[in-house]
Write a protein that holds these residues in place. Structure first.
Motif, PDB file in Angstrom:
ATOM      1  N   ASN A 145     -88.823 -19.947   4.436  1.00 52.60           N
ATOM      2  CA  ASN A 145     -89.183 -21.238   3.847  1.00 52.60           C
ATOM      3  C   ASN A 145     -88.857 -22.395   4.782  1.00 52.60           C
ATOM      4  O   ASN A 145     -89.533 -23.428   4.772  1.00 52.60           O
ATOM      5  N   GLY A 146     -87.823 -22.236   5.602  1.00 53.27           N
ATOM      6  CA  GLY A 146     -87.523 -23.253   6.606  1.00 53.27           C
ATOM      7  C   GLY A 146     -88.645 -23.370   7.620  1.00 53.27           C
ATOM      8  O   GLY A 146     -89.046 -24.479   8.009  1.00 53.27           O
ATOM      9  N   ALA A 147     -89.171 -22.232   8.052  1.00 54.38           N
ATOM     10  CA  ALA A 147     -90.301 -22.237   8.991  1.00 54.38           C
ATOM     11  C   ALA A 147     -91.528 -22.870   8.341  1.00 54.38           C
ATOM     12  O   ALA A 147     -92.234 -23.681   8.954  1.00 54.38           O
ATOM     13  N   ARG A 148     -91.786 -22.508   7.099  1.00 54.29           N
ATOM     14  CA  ARG A 148     -92.941 -23.063   6.379  1.00 54.29           C
ATOM     15  C   ARG A 148     -92.827 -24.582   6.252  1.00 54.29           C
ATOM     16  O   ARG A 148     -93.800 -25.307   6.472  1.00 54.29           O
ATOM     17  N   ALA A 149     -91.643 -25.050   5.889  1.00 56.83           N
ATOM     18  CA  ALA A 149     -91.443 -26.492   5.721  1.00 56.83           C
ATOM     19  C   ALA A 149     -91.679 -27.231   7.028  1.00 56.83           C
ATOM     20  O   ALA A 149     -92.335 -28.286   7.051  1.00 56.83           O
ATOM     21  N   HIS A 150     -91.154 -26.683   8.108  1.00 59.78           N
ATOM     22  CA  HIS A 150     -91.297 -27.347   9.400  1.00 59.78           C
ATOM     23  C   HIS A 150     -92.756 -27.403   9.836  1.00 59.78           C
ATOM     24  O   HIS A 150     -93.239 -28.447  10.296  1.00 59.78           O
TER      25      HIS A 150
END
Length: 406
Positions: A154-159
């Motif tokens: 989810n961190g990758a998706r948000a970025h």
């Protein structure tokens, strides 16, 4: 005049100054912005501007904070939706609607955040805290994170989502405003479903772009400068600081380069050459076009996450003279079109879904360009896994959890 009327006029004038400051920052960077230029844009004298903001740094910080508050309001709106996909779609819709109003002259653009790290404390600390709040709320769009793997993904998706909305301003003007809804739909399709066809998997080959040759001293010079500019922004990375980082004197710096703009230009030339080389090597490798696309992207992400990287972030563009900046943007667009060509060929062979290649290629450009900022995130796991997780956001879509298992 009543107190209420006076307050309303004060706020209206302050808002106009902030809008003018945002335009100046986007054109010249925060350090390049001047009170005189801002005053000219709103039809005031410099003294009148200082009545609202005592120092230029105060004005820049207020412009950055306005951008952050705009993002937070958009995210709060999006979070009211029931599902992750609906939330992301709502956030993108709000962003595109704002860009449409800017294109029609109904609204002024907000300040880009590329120079935020160049601010001095305590303003820098406060602004970065706001930015971290933006990131956390964006990450929460994607739902619960019961495990560390879900948090990582989810961190990758948000970025990638945030960077794509920022990158929109670099290419959306290629479309007429009445085409914005179509662009929004095609970009959301990439976010929702990715590029991969039903039988496409993730098995890239990392390409050796050096062919075993050692880096020259000039390449090492540009690499170190690129890293510093990425971390501090164009204005934050002063000539003195770059020279100190490279362990050379300012005189030696100017012996190699005519000016700082020349350094940034050469860093871009090196970065664009690296991306183009990855595309060429992938084509020369043969095989399916999906494999070529995957291998080029994986190689570039591996470079961004490694100590041997990085590639220069587009955030440095705002500090360059307009003519030079346009040359760099044109080169970036040619690279994007090459990605679009590979995507088109992948669609023809059936390995890629039927997507809009031009829109999808810009999503890839945003993804690989911004990966440098996630190097610490990537350092918490194996490099191969970091590359796969980060790439999955566009290659397989932002709502496909198979990347966690892969």
């Amino acid at each position: 005049m009543s107190v209420a009327e006076g307050t309303k006029r004060f706020q209206a004038k302050r808002d106009a100054i902030l809008a003018a400051a945002a335009e100046a920052i986007n054109e010249q960077s925060a350090k390049g912005m001047t009170f005189a230029d801002v005053a000219r844009r709103v039809g005031l004298n410099t003294t009148s501007v200082t009545y609202y903001f005592k120092r230029k740094e105060d004005l820049a910080a207020a412009a950055f904070d306005h951008t952050i508050q705009t993002l937070l309001a958009s995210l709060d709106d999006a979070l009211e939706q029931a599902t992750p996909q609906d939330r992301v779609a709502r956030f993108l819709s709000i962003t595109m609607a704002r860009l449409s109003r800017v294109a029609s002259g109904e609204e002024k653009p907000v300040a880009v955040l590329s120079d935020l790290r160049a601010m001095d404390d305590p303003m820098k600390g406060e602004l970065l805290a706001g930015w971290r709040d933006v990131f956390r709320r964006t990450r929460s769009l994607f739902g619960p994170m019961p495990t560390r793997a879900h948090t990582d993904l989810n961190g990758a998706r948000a970025h990638v989502l945030l960077e794509n909305t920022f990158w929109l301003t670099a290419w959306i003007d290629r479309y007429e405003p009445d085409q914005y809804p179509r662009v929004e739909a095609r970009l959301m399709d990439v976010f929702a479903n990715g590029l991969a066809g039903p039988r496409a998997g993730w098995a890239p080959d990392l390409l050796d772009l050096t062919h075993g040759a050692p880096r020259s001293s000039r390449e090492n010079f540009l690499l170190a400068a690129t890293r510093l500019i990425n971390e501090l922004g164009y204005r934050g990375a002063s000539v003195q600081r770059i020279a100190s980082e490279l362990n050379v004197t300012k005189g030696s710096f100017y012996h190699h380069l005519d000016a700082k703009d020349d350094l940034v230009t050469q860093c871009y030339v090196r970065s664009f050459a690296t991306i183009t080389e990855a595309q060429r090597e992938a084509d020369a490798m043969g095989g399916s076009h999906w494999h070529r696309l995957s291998s080029a992207l994986a190689t570039l992400l591996d470079i961004q996450f490694s100590e041997a990287g990085p590639l220069l972030r587009t955030t440095a563009l705002s500090g360059l003279p307009v003519g030079v900046r346009q040359v760099m943007i044109d080169r970036s667009n040619r690279i994007a079109r090459r990605f679009a060509g590979t995507i088109s060929d992948s669609i023809a062979e059936g390995s890629c879904r039927a997507v809009d290649p031009l829109v999808a290629s810009q999503a890839l450009m945003a993804l690989q360009n911004a990966a440098f900022d996630m190097r610490k995130w990537a350092g918490t796991m194996g490099r191969e896994r970091a590359v796969a997780l980060y790439a999955s956001t566009v290659m397989f879509g932002m709502f496909d959890d198979r990347a966690i298992e892969g």
